[in-house]
Design an enzyme around this catalytic site. Sequence first.
Site, mmCIF file in Angstrom:
data_model
loop_
_atom_site.group_PDB
_atom_site.id
_atom_site.type_symbol
_atom_site.label_atom_id
_atom_site.label_comp_id
_atom_site.label_asym_id
_atom_site.label_seq_id
_atom_site.Cartn_x
_atom_site.Cartn_y
_atom_site.Cartn_z
ATOM 1 N N ASN A 16 12.310 -27.345 -0.568
ATOM 2 C CA ASN A 16 11.844 -26.626 -1.749
ATOM 3 C C ASN A 16 12.998 -26.603 -2.742
ATOM 4 O O ASN A 16 14.095 -26.157 -2.408
ATOM 5 C CB ASN A 16 11.467 -25.174 -1.407
ATOM 6 C CG ASN A 16 10.320 -25.095 -0.404
ATOM 7 O OD1 ASN A 16 9.668 -26.102 -0.115
ATOM 8 N ND2 ASN A 16 10.066 -23.909 0.126
ATOM 9 N N ARG A 47 -1.045 -28.314 0.554
ATOM 10 C CA ARG A 47 -0.271 -27.489 1.479
ATOM 11 C C ARG A 47 -0.749 -26.046 1.362
ATOM 12 O O ARG A 47 -0.797 -25.486 0.271
ATOM 13 C CB ARG A 47 1.220 -27.545 1.139
ATOM 14 C CG ARG A 47 2.045 -26.571 1.992
ATOM 15 C CD ARG A 47 3.536 -26.650 1.649
ATOM 16 N NE ARG A 47 4.294 -25.639 2.350
ATOM 17 C CZ ARG A 47 5.263 -24.925 1.804
ATOM 18 N NH1 ARG A 47 5.579 -25.093 0.530
ATOM 19 N NH2 ARG A 47 5.920 -24.029 2.506
ATOM 20 N N HIS A 77 0.835 -1.209 0.000
ATOM 21 C CA HIS A 77 0.000 0.000 0.000
ATOM 22 C C HIS A 77 0.868 1.258 0.000
ATOM 23 O O HIS A 77 0.571 2.224 -0.681
ATOM 24 C CB HIS A 77 -0.924 0.020 1.229
ATOM 25 C CG HIS A 77 -1.900 -1.113 1.227
ATOM 26 N ND1 HIS A 77 -2.511 -1.588 2.360
ATOM 27 C CD2 HIS A 77 -2.365 -1.878 0.210
ATOM 28 C CE1 HIS A 77 -3.294 -2.607 2.043
ATOM 29 N NE2 HIS A 77 -3.226 -2.792 0.751
ATOM 30 N N ASN A 122 8.564 -20.820 6.658
ATOM 31 C CA ASN A 122 8.994 -21.103 5.289
ATOM 32 C C ASN A 122 10.315 -20.418 4.925
ATOM 33 O O ASN A 122 10.459 -19.213 5.065
ATOM 34 C CB ASN A 122 7.909 -20.637 4.302
ATOM 35 C CG ASN A 122 8.193 -21.101 2.884
ATOM 36 O OD1 ASN A 122 8.310 -22.301 2.625
ATOM 37 N ND2 ASN A 122 8.350 -20.158 1.956
ATOM 38 N N GLU A 123 11.251 -21.212 4.460
ATOM 39 C CA GLU A 123 12.511 -20.741 3.861
ATOM 40 C C GLU A 123 13.249 -19.693 4.692
ATOM 41 O O GLU A 123 13.372 -18.529 4.294
ATOM 42 C CB GLU A 123 12.249 -20.205 2.447
ATOM 43 C CG GLU A 123 11.732 -21.269 1.503
ATOM 44 C CD GLU A 123 11.597 -20.778 0.061
ATOM 45 O OE1 GLU A 123 11.760 -19.568 -0.175
ATOM 46 O OE2 GLU A 123 11.308 -21.602 -0.814
ATOM 47 N N TYR A 132 14.028 -25.517 -6.733
ATOM 48 C CA TYR A 132 13.659 -24.899 -8.001
ATOM 49 C C TYR A 132 14.749 -24.998 -9.063
ATOM 50 O O TYR A 132 14.473 -25.223 -10.222
ATOM 51 C CB TYR A 132 13.324 -23.411 -7.801
ATOM 52 C CG TYR A 132 11.990 -23.192 -7.126
ATOM 53 C CD1 TYR A 132 10.828 -23.007 -7.874
ATOM 54 C CD2 TYR A 132 11.884 -23.161 -5.739
ATOM 55 C CE1 TYR A 132 9.601 -22.801 -7.262
ATOM 56 C CE2 TYR A 132 10.654 -22.963 -5.115
ATOM 57 C CZ TYR A 132 9.518 -22.781 -5.884
ATOM 58 O OH TYR A 132 8.303 -22.594 -5.289
ATOM 59 N N HIS A 172 4.189 -18.355 6.406
ATOM 60 C CA HIS A 172 4.727 -18.210 5.047
ATOM 61 C C HIS A 172 4.788 -16.714 4.739
ATOM 62 O O HIS A 172 4.167 -16.219 3.806
ATOM 63 C CB HIS A 172 3.850 -18.964 4.043
ATOM 64 C CG HIS A 172 4.538 -19.262 2.733
ATOM 65 N ND1 HIS A 172 4.607 -20.526 2.196
ATOM 66 C CD2 HIS A 172 5.197 -18.473 1.858
ATOM 67 C CE1 HIS A 172 5.260 -20.490 1.040
ATOM 68 N NE2 HIS A 172 5.625 -19.238 0.816
ATOM 69 N N GLU A 201 8.069 -27.854 -2.575
ATOM 70 C CA GLU A 201 7.878 -26.897 -3.664
ATOM 71 C C GLU A 201 8.815 -27.276 -4.787
ATOM 72 O O GLU A 201 9.956 -27.673 -4.546
ATOM 73 C CB GLU A 201 8.198 -25.453 -3.228
ATOM 74 C CG GLU A 201 7.221 -24.866 -2.255
ATOM 75 C CD GLU A 201 7.511 -23.398 -1.918
ATOM 76 O OE1 GLU A 201 8.154 -22.693 -2.722
ATOM 77 O OE2 GLU A 201 7.099 -22.968 -0.829
#
Length: 469
Positions: A305, A76, A38, A165-166, A307, A121, A376
């Site tokens: 995870n 998940r 915002h 997460n991560e 990638y 997350h 992931e």
Amino acid sequence: MEEDDDVDDGTVNDCTLQTEGAWNADGKGPSIWDDYTHNYPDQVKDGSNADDSVESYRLFDSDLKILKDLGVDHYRFSIAWPRIFPNGSVHLRNQKGIDYYNDVIDKLLANGIEPVVTMFHWELPVEIQKFGGFTNSLIIEQFLDYAEELFKLFGDRVKTWLTINEPKELCKALYGSGVSPPSINAPGVGDYLCLTNILKSHGATYRMYREKFYEKQRGRIGLPSNINFLYSKANNTDEVARAMDFEFGVVGHPVLSKSGDFPPHVLKEIEQKSLAEGRKRSRLPSLGKYWSSVIKGSSDFLALNYYTAWQIEPLTGQVDEDSMMIDERDTNFATSMFENCPRAESVWLHFVPQGLEDLLKYIRDTYDNVEVKILENGWSDTGGNDDYMRIEYHRNHLQAVVNAINDGCNVTSYAPWSLMDSFEFTSGYTQKFGFYAVNMTSPNKERTPKKSAEFYKKVIKSKSVPYKF
Ligand code: PNW
């Protein structure tokens, strides 16, 4: 996947911040991402925000429909901390938020889909960031309180929990490079404080669950870690081992090793550098005996995870402030992409399925063949339903998993990222990872299967990797 292999490949997943929308509906408090998008729309590639996103809060039944269409047996998703505790503290609860997650969990279970729940997350309540967020050790008890409430509220039905997460990516983005809110640029200091506080929060949560809830609830807990496999340009295995200690060891070693601490050479190198800078102690805070004993063994499986993979070489030139690895000043490695591998829409992501196979073998050999759940794995593009590259990505990565299993790796589940296109943080809606496209201009934001959804349906049904599609 071969017929006889027992990997559960039914899962897909999504992050609440990215999908729920309803940013201030029914008593939800603001997260740091609400404030940031915002106040600084220019910091998001397309100037967008997650105010409405794909409206999973209002349209969960549509999500359920596509989950059933795919035929998955797990889903998940994450719980937005400020949706149920608007300012982060558990003394103020928002019943409507609790009702929503109860409804999601009950509907999943009624349809034979197991909920796999991430507690955090990245939707940090603004009020908690005001006190320093993950750089203030107060977060440990705040997170512990939050986690305890989640076990009380949902632990009768949720049996697989993921804490934070991560940690490495989160700490680097928030308090290292500062590319994400609260935009604190303190590389090699803020990110390390954050990492140690996350490890402590996670470890304490695991112990608390074991003491207070395990006997009745019998759930399992993991710490989701993004690990990219690193190849040495010079083909030097010692370089790979040292670089992987920075890439994964800073999170995984305290949890999975016998020492309960960071890898020895990581500790030594950062301390030496810190002292040479004239500091009194290492920039990497010491975990100490007590915390090491809490953190050691604090996961029931490695939540992975994956990638992509990168190349590394010893750092000779300038430090790349945007490197996705932990600070180059400390790692002493420069990273680069492979020139000949197809590139995704995300700058850090290219197609290296062999990296997943090699990573799984690295985990097998380094961490005592710990059970791995792949949480992931996905490919981004700019959209379009004929997403053949996404199909190739998943086909080849699934094959890499099969190869690793055939080589003795202990992989028990695979979950692609993600179910549908959604808000991709500072990339807004410009990068799509989903099996389903979402019509963002229609009131009911219809979800439409891409070609990859058809492919994945086949994978789930046949429990094998189709060679042709
Ligand atoms: C993941 N890297 O983060 C997140 O868990 C998801 O929420 C997100 O949608 C997904 O990636 C796709 O971006 C990552 O640099 C961030 O290798 C960075 C990396 C990998 C994953």
